[in-house]
Write a protein that holds these residues in place. Structure first.
Motif, mmCIF file in Angstrom:
data_model
loop_
_atom_site.group_PDB
_atom_site.id
_atom_site.type_symbol
_atom_site.label_atom_id
_atom_site.label_comp_id
_atom_site.label_asym_id
_atom_site.label_seq_id
_atom_site.Cartn_x
_atom_site.Cartn_y
_atom_site.Cartn_z
ATOM 1 N N TYR A 14 64.094 -26.982 71.991
ATOM 2 C CA TYR A 14 63.985 -27.220 70.555
ATOM 3 C C TYR A 14 65.343 -27.058 69.886
ATOM 4 C CZ TYR A 14 58.919 -27.492 70.712
ATOM 5 O OH TYR A 14 57.633 -27.889 70.961
ATOM 6 N N ARG A 15 65.564 -27.903 68.877
ATOM 7 C CA ARG A 15 66.834 -27.877 68.163
ATOM 8 C C ARG A 15 66.903 -26.708 67.168
ATOM 9 N NH1 ARG A 15 67.144 -34.332 66.504
ATOM 10 N NH2 ARG A 15 66.606 -35.161 68.571
ATOM 11 N N TYR A 16 65.755 -26.346 66.623
ATOM 12 C CA TYR A 16 65.705 -25.247 65.656
ATOM 13 C C TYR A 16 64.663 -24.230 66.136
ATOM 14 C CZ TYR A 16 67.759 -29.134 63.109
ATOM 15 O OH TYR A 16 68.530 -30.203 62.745
ATOM 16 N N ASP A 18 64.387 -20.954 66.002
ATOM 17 C CA ASP A 18 63.980 -19.842 65.130
ATOM 18 C C ASP A 18 62.903 -20.277 64.148
ATOM 19 O OD1 ASP A 18 65.815 -18.258 66.394
ATOM 20 O OD2 ASP A 18 67.412 -18.632 64.938
ATOM 21 N N ILE A 19 63.055 -21.453 63.548
ATOM 22 C CA ILE A 19 62.039 -21.948 62.608
ATOM 23 C C ILE A 19 60.741 -22.209 63.343
ATOM 24 C CG2 ILE A 19 61.477 -23.812 60.996
ATOM 25 C CD1 ILE A 19 64.433 -24.133 60.475
ATOM 26 N N ALA A 78 62.248 -31.643 67.312
ATOM 27 C CA ALA A 78 63.113 -31.598 66.129
ATOM 28 C C ALA A 78 62.418 -30.929 64.948
ATOM 29 C CB ALA A 78 63.544 -33.005 65.732
ATOM 30 N N HIS A 79 61.327 -30.193 65.199
ATOM 31 C CA HIS A 79 60.609 -29.508 64.114
ATOM 32 C C HIS A 79 61.546 -28.569 63.372
ATOM 33 C CE1 HIS A 79 57.015 -27.869 62.190
ATOM 34 N NE2 HIS A 79 57.609 -26.691 62.269
ATOM 35 N N TYR A 81 62.037 -31.135 61.201
ATOM 36 C CA TYR A 81 62.492 -32.445 60.746
ATOM 37 C C TYR A 81 61.759 -33.581 61.456
ATOM 38 C CZ TYR A 81 66.154 -29.741 58.552
ATOM 39 O OH TYR A 81 66.832 -28.843 57.770
ATOM 40 N N ASN A 119 61.564 -29.065 54.229
ATOM 41 C CA ASN A 119 61.825 -27.819 53.508
ATOM 42 C C ASN A 119 60.598 -27.272 52.787
ATOM 43 O OD1 ASN A 119 64.548 -27.954 54.245
ATOM 44 N ND2 ASN A 119 65.033 -29.265 52.499
#
Length: 398
Positions: A14-16, A18-19, A78-79, A81, A119
């Motif tokens: 995953y790219r993000y 932590d989110i 890409a969650h 996004y 967001n």
């Protein structure tokens, strides 16, 4: 598989991360029926990718009964996004009821997904919206099973079984699909590479819409008894209509309350984030004000020093040229002697240095150098001793 073990396998995909981990933990905390797994997902173009899948059941209140609807929610790499992919996964005793929210393959279409905003949207909000929407229109129904011919009493309608409770007692049976809804266009398709993956073979454009409220069957909570003559009076009809209206209003009220509760929770989280940002901005503004005040004080001090320097320069310019010999005038003869001894001692030190440079450049021979060094060193020694005595007499540091 524990939650941390799933995260350890998926964190590099995953790219993000932590989110993603924060939102998955929030969903599992609020909906224990959903368990995260790390599984392979196949897109419509044949591409495969290992994604985190929230698999399990979500509680849905449909017609005053609570059901567990089996779902699967795939979190893309890409969650947040990239839009999540949600499916309804019926068991062997269930069938999918196609609608504008769910197609024949179980793929979920919702305005919340179609208007996904990185967001503002999150997984918890998606699950809450699914609970509300599925409570308005059930995505599954129970398969019809052949039953033995039994005499039916046509004088009284058949009512659903008593409502169970969420836990030890069995659930009420899922609603039976009658197949009377008409197809109508659903939500518009997302742009290429946009919100929905093309994993389903059927289009949402063929899904039937929500049935109008008038088509939803309603069962009055109380039924007026039929008199012995077999006729129904106006009082009976009036009581039946009032009971039916109350029941329908109660159901719509509960649905709206659930929807508004989900929206309020989202707004509360947004308010918390805004309050946190407000505090951070206030701290930054306070720090900037303190720095500005410090800069103002420093600026005033520099201007004062600049004024003093300009005054001193103007005063020196008005005095004209100054004699170097008269620049320093001691207040007592002893101080004048100390000044002259110190100046002479430093002059001898400079002379010794330049004699060494002359010897290095072969300007003088060694004999002349040694002779001059002996004389200067002797003189420097006596000057240093006399200077030390004068300073001690004057009460200065030796």
């Amino acid at each position: 598989m524990s939650l941390e073990s799933v995260f350890s396998k998926a964190v590099t995909k995953y790219r993000y991360p932590d989110i993603m981990k924060s939102e998955v933990r929030s969903v599992v905390q609020h909906y224990p029926g959903l368990k995260p797994t790390f599984t392979e997902y196949v897109f419509n173009d044949g591409k495969t990718m290992e994604l985190i899948c929230l698999k399990g059941v979500i509680p849905v209140t449909y017609k005053e009964n609570q059901y567990n609807i089996p779902v699967e929610i795939y979190v893309q790499d890409a969650h947040p996004y990239a839009t999540p992919i949600a499916y309804v996964k019926p068991t062997q005793d269930m069938c999918i009821k196609p609608s504008r929210n769910v197609n024949e393959n179980g793929l979920v279409f919702l305005p919340y997904l179609h208007e996904w905003k990185p967001n503002q949207s999150d997984l918890l909000g998606l699950v809450q919206v699914m609970c509300v929407v599925f409570g308005d229109c059930s995505p599954v129904y129970t398969r019809r099973r052949p039953q033995a011919n039994t005499p039916v009493n046509n004088t009284r309608p058949a009512y659903p079984p008593p409502a169970g409770y969420y836990g030890g007692a069995p659930q009420p049976p899922y609603p039976v699909y009658t197949g009377t809804s008409n197809p109508s266009p659903g939500y518009p398709a997302a742009p290429a590479g946009g919100y929905y993956p093309t994993g389903a073979t059927s289009s949402p454009s063929a899904m039937p819409p929500y049935p109008p409220i008038s088509q939803i069957p309603s069962y009055p909570s109380q039924h007026p008894p039929v008199n012995r003559t077999g006729t129904i009076s106006e009082e009976h009809i009036r009581a039946s209509l009032i009971s039916g209206v109350e029941d329908k209003v109660r159901r719509r009220y509960e649905e709206k309350m659930m929807q508004y509760k989900a929206e309020i929770e989202v707004l509360q989280r947004t308010e918390t984030d805004l309050q946190k940002g407000k505090r951070q901005l206030e701290e930054m503004c306070t720090r900037l004000r303190n720095e500005q005040n410090e800069l103002d004080r420093t600026k005033v001090l520099l201007q004062e020093k600049k004024t003093e320097l300009n005054t001193a320069v103007a005063k020196l310019a008005a005095q004209g040229e100054m004699d170097i010999e008269e620049a320093v005038t001691p207040t007592a003869p002893l101080y004048n002697q100390i000044f002259n001894l110190y100046a002479e001692e430093n002059a001898i030190q400079d002379a010794i240095y330049y004699l060494g440079e002359a010897l290095r450049c072969d300007a003088i021979d060694l004999e002349v150098f040694l002779k001059q060094i002996r004389e200067l060193s002797r003189k420097q020694f006596f000057l240093s001793a006399l200077l030390h005595k004068c300073r001690r007499t004057a009460g200065l540091a030796a």
